[in-house]
Design an enzyme around this catalytic site. Structure first.
Site, PDB file in Angstrom:
ATOM      1  N   ASN A   1     -10.611 -25.315   0.900  1.00 22.32           N
ATOM      2  CA  ASN A   1     -10.645 -26.092  -0.343  1.00 22.32           C
ATOM      3  C   ASN A   1      -9.606 -27.208  -0.300  1.00 22.32           C
ATOM      4  O   ASN A   1      -8.521 -27.100  -0.856  1.00 22.32           O
ATOM      5  CB  ASN A   1     -10.397 -25.166  -1.540  1.00 22.32           C
ATOM      6  CG  ASN A   1     -10.638 -25.873  -2.864  1.00 22.32           C
ATOM      7  OD1 ASN A   1     -11.099 -27.007  -2.894  1.00 22.32           O
ATOM      8  ND2 ASN A   1     -10.321 -25.213  -3.954  1.00 22.32           N
TER       9      ASN A   1
ATOM     10  N   ASP B   1     -28.603 -25.785  14.232  1.00 28.11           N
ATOM     11  CA  ASP B   1     -29.012 -27.186  14.359  1.00 28.11           C
ATOM     12  C   ASP B   1     -28.903 -27.894  13.007  1.00 28.11           C
ATOM     13  O   ASP B   1     -28.644 -27.267  11.973  1.00 28.11           O
ATOM     14  CB  ASP B   1     -30.432 -27.303  14.928  1.00 28.11           C
ATOM     15  CG  ASP B   1     -31.462 -26.537  14.096  1.00 28.11           C
ATOM     16  OD1 ASP B   1     -31.384 -26.595  12.851  1.00 28.11           O
ATOM     17  OD2 ASP B   1     -32.341 -25.883  14.688  1.00 28.11           O
TER      18      ASP B   1
ATOM     19  N   HIS C   1     -22.940 -26.015  17.275  1.00 24.54           N
ATOM     20  CA  HIS C   1     -24.236 -26.588  17.641  1.00 24.54           C
ATOM     21  C   HIS C   1     -24.959 -25.776  18.722  1.00 24.54           C
ATOM     22  O   HIS C   1     -26.105 -26.094  19.061  1.00 24.54           O
ATOM     23  CB  HIS C   1     -24.054 -28.040  18.117  1.00 24.54           C
ATOM     24  CG  HIS C   1     -25.148 -28.946  17.647  1.00 24.54           C
ATOM     25  ND1 HIS C   1     -26.434 -28.510  17.383  1.00 24.54           N
ATOM     26  CD2 HIS C   1     -25.160 -30.284  17.391  1.00 24.54           C
ATOM     27  CE1 HIS C   1     -27.177 -29.523  16.997  1.00 24.54           C
ATOM     28  NE2 HIS C   1     -26.439 -30.616  16.979  1.00 24.54           N
TER      29      HIS C   1
ATOM     30  N   ASP D   1      -3.172 -22.764   2.096  1.00 29.51           N
ATOM     31  CA  ASP D   1      -2.026 -23.548   2.559  1.00 29.51           C
ATOM     32  C   ASP D   1      -0.754 -22.898   2.041  1.00 29.51           C
ATOM     33  O   ASP D   1      -0.512 -22.878   0.830  1.00 29.51           O
ATOM     34  CB  ASP D   1      -2.161 -24.984   2.043  1.00 29.51           C
ATOM     35  CG  ASP D   1      -1.052 -25.883   2.552  1.00 29.51           C
ATOM     36  OD1 ASP D   1      -0.506 -25.603   3.632  1.00 29.51           O
ATOM     37  OD2 ASP D   1      -0.724 -26.872   1.864  1.00 29.51           O
TER      38      ASP D   1
ATOM     39  N   GLY E   1     -14.397 -30.860  -1.215  1.00 35.23           N
ATOM     40  CA  GLY E   1     -13.610 -32.009  -1.644  1.00 35.23           C
ATOM     41  C   GLY E   1     -13.230 -31.901  -3.116  1.00 35.23           C
ATOM     42  O   GLY E   1     -13.640 -30.972  -3.823  1.00 35.23           O
TER      43      GLY E   1
END
Length: 521
Positions: A439, A495, A491, A388, A463
């Site tokens: 992060n 899976d 996807h 960021d 987190g």
């Protein structure tokens, strides 16, 4: 012989790019490997060189245009002579030139070029010359500020600066004149022009003095760089209320900080400067709106994220990691390596452990083509980390993590983080990523649904670490450091069972850091 230069495939599914700056003009002589044009893709700025010596006959795009891969970019006459080409109608600078009466020399407007993707204007931070000054080719003339960086713009030729079209603090638009330059060949025969320049300079100085009332009720736009304006917005401060301590009342970063902290001097100056418009301000505190253009890295990120979610079927998987032992190990080693100049955070452990898990689950390090008919597996683990920054989200990647030690990774993490925060990440570090880590925990989030950095197949969000009660092997409640990880997977090729098993293996390395040593080569 004339031939078209075809825009090559720059890689990673890029099918178009923006013309940022032509480094040559039609009629110019170029050498093999000489940079001809600067283009911007969704990922980086690229200079494209000439493949052979010759004369540039035609530029097929203007600055700001979008060029398509595999289509002509410019035409070059291999072995041609620039001297033979120029006396013809090729004299493109004509629309940008005016001729002074009584002077044999032309005055050429310098047109503000595109400085980067999505940037349509910039602020004049500082003129490094004055009207009437003699300048040399490549001598910096003006310093401008965009939302991305401060840039010095140089003169393209020797000559005399005839006119500056903007004052400090003004907003200059891309593709419009920035200053006028009289080429060096006409300096001696232009005494009347010099007098005119002096008159113009004097008149400008008087106008500027008149337009600068002593720091009372600032009218119109406050003088401040985009970075300072952004800081004011982030702190919910009306920049017009902040007294500037810089030259000609420019608002500096320290002025915002002083205003934010309620500095008595700043408050006093603000009261004095705005006493006359206190009443109007009271009537305009509600109901307002502000619209801003999305530019630069933020614009590129918006485009990339929209493309990702619209073409990749995302699914999310989350789990808790007990990182108590990992943090203890890092704390034990941190000071030891700090003395050696190495900044050891937990991120290098996460990156290296991820690489070890990728060896056992190569599909997590794979990518599919646009129509999902082929899958490519990568031997190299080029692990990206979202940073960021003040200019937006950047995702540089640590190359070939599978061949690096944790200390090697730590050094790369430090280098890339510093470069990203300065907005100076090399193009090579932004390309070739195979999987990414975001992060969010450093800010405070716990669970996320990250968007895959296309064309990669997976991304994980870390987190924040929380100290929470958990049961030990004997059923006793103990305090443990717990972190939630949130995966998003493609996807089409991954899976739920695969990502769960992969995540479990990654978890084992991180919850028992010594097990990483056994698996390192």
């Amino acid at each position: 012989m004339s031939k078209d230069f075809i825009l090559p495939d720059i890689g990673e599914g890029i099918v178009e790019c923006e013309i940022v700056e032509w480094l040559v003009a039609e009629g110019d002589q170029v050498k093999e490997d000489q940079p001809v044009v600067e283009v911007m893709t969704d990922k980086a700025m690229v200079e494209i060189p000439a493949k052979e010596d010759g004369v540039v006959e035609k530029l097929y795009y203007a600055k700001g245009d979008i060029a398509k891969v595999h289509e002509p970019l410019f035409r070059i006459n291999a072995g041609g002579d620039a001297a033979e080409e120029q006396p013809t109608e090729d004299a493109k600078p004509a629309p940008e030139q005016t001729r002074d009466s009584g002077s044999a020399a032309a005055t050429t407007d310098f047109i503000l070029p595109d400085i980067g993707e999505g940037i349509v204007e910039c602020e004049i931070v500082e003129w490094l010359v004055s009207e009437g000054d003699q300048v040399k080719e490549d001598q910096p003339v003006v310093e401008v500020m965009t939302d991305k960086a401060t840039v010095e713009i140089p003169a393209k030729d020797d000559g005399v600066v005839v006119k500056l079209y903007h004052k400090k603090g003004d907003i200059a638009e891309v593709h419009k004149p920035l200053f006028a330059l009289q080429p060096a060949g006409g300096v001696e025969s232009a005494p009347s022009t010099s007098a005119t320049q002096k008159t113009t300079t004097d008149a400008s100085a008087k106008a500027e003095a008149t337009a600068e009332p002593p720091a009372k009720a600032r009218q119109g736009k406050a003088i401040a760089s985009p970075a300072v304006r952004r800081l004011a917005r982030e702190n919910d401060i009306n920049i017009a209320d902040v007294p500037g301590s810089g030259k000609k009342g420019r608002v500096l970063k320290q002025d915002i900080e002083a205003f934010k902290s309620g500095d008595a001097t700043a408050a006093s100056r603000t009261d004095d400067a705005h006493a006359s418009d206190a009443a109007p301000a009271a009537g305009t505190t509600t109901g307002g709106t502000r619209t801003e253009a999305i530019r630069g890295v933020k614009a590129a990120m918006a485009k990339q994220m929209m493309k990702s979610v619209s073409t990749i079927p995302h699914f999310t998987y989350a789990d808790e990691f007990d990182v108590t032992d990992l943090i203890a190990l890092r704390e034990k080693l941190k000071e030891q390596y700090k003395e050696k100049g190495i900044r050891l955070t937990v991120m290098p452990f996460f990156i290296k452990a991820l690489s070890l898990a990728l060896k056992e689950f190569p599909v997590m390090n794979a990518q599919v083509n646009e129509d999902c008919t082929e899958i490519t597996y990568f031997d190299d683990h080029n692990i990206g980390m979202a940073v960021d920054t003040k200019i937006g989200l950047l995702v540089p990647n640590v190359k070939q993590v599978q061949n690096k030690s944790i200390i090697d990774v730590a050094n790369e993490v430090t280098r890339l983080t510093q470069a990203a925060r300065e907005g100076k990440v090399p193009q090579a570090d932004m390309k070739g990523g195979t999987i990414s880590i975001s992060n969010i925990g450093v800010i405070g989030g716990t669970v996320a649904t990250p968007i895959i950095n296309k064309p990669e197949a997976a991304i994980v969000a870390l987190g924040k670490v929380q100290e929470l009660p958990r049961f030990d092997a004997n059923g006793n409640v103990v305090a443990r450091k717990i972190m939630t990880v949130s995966w998003s997977g493609d996807h089409r090729i991954i899976d739920g069972g695969t990502i769960a098993r992969f995540n479990k293996r990654w978890q084992e390395f991180l919850e028992d850091p010594t097990s990483m040593l056994v698996n390192m080569v």
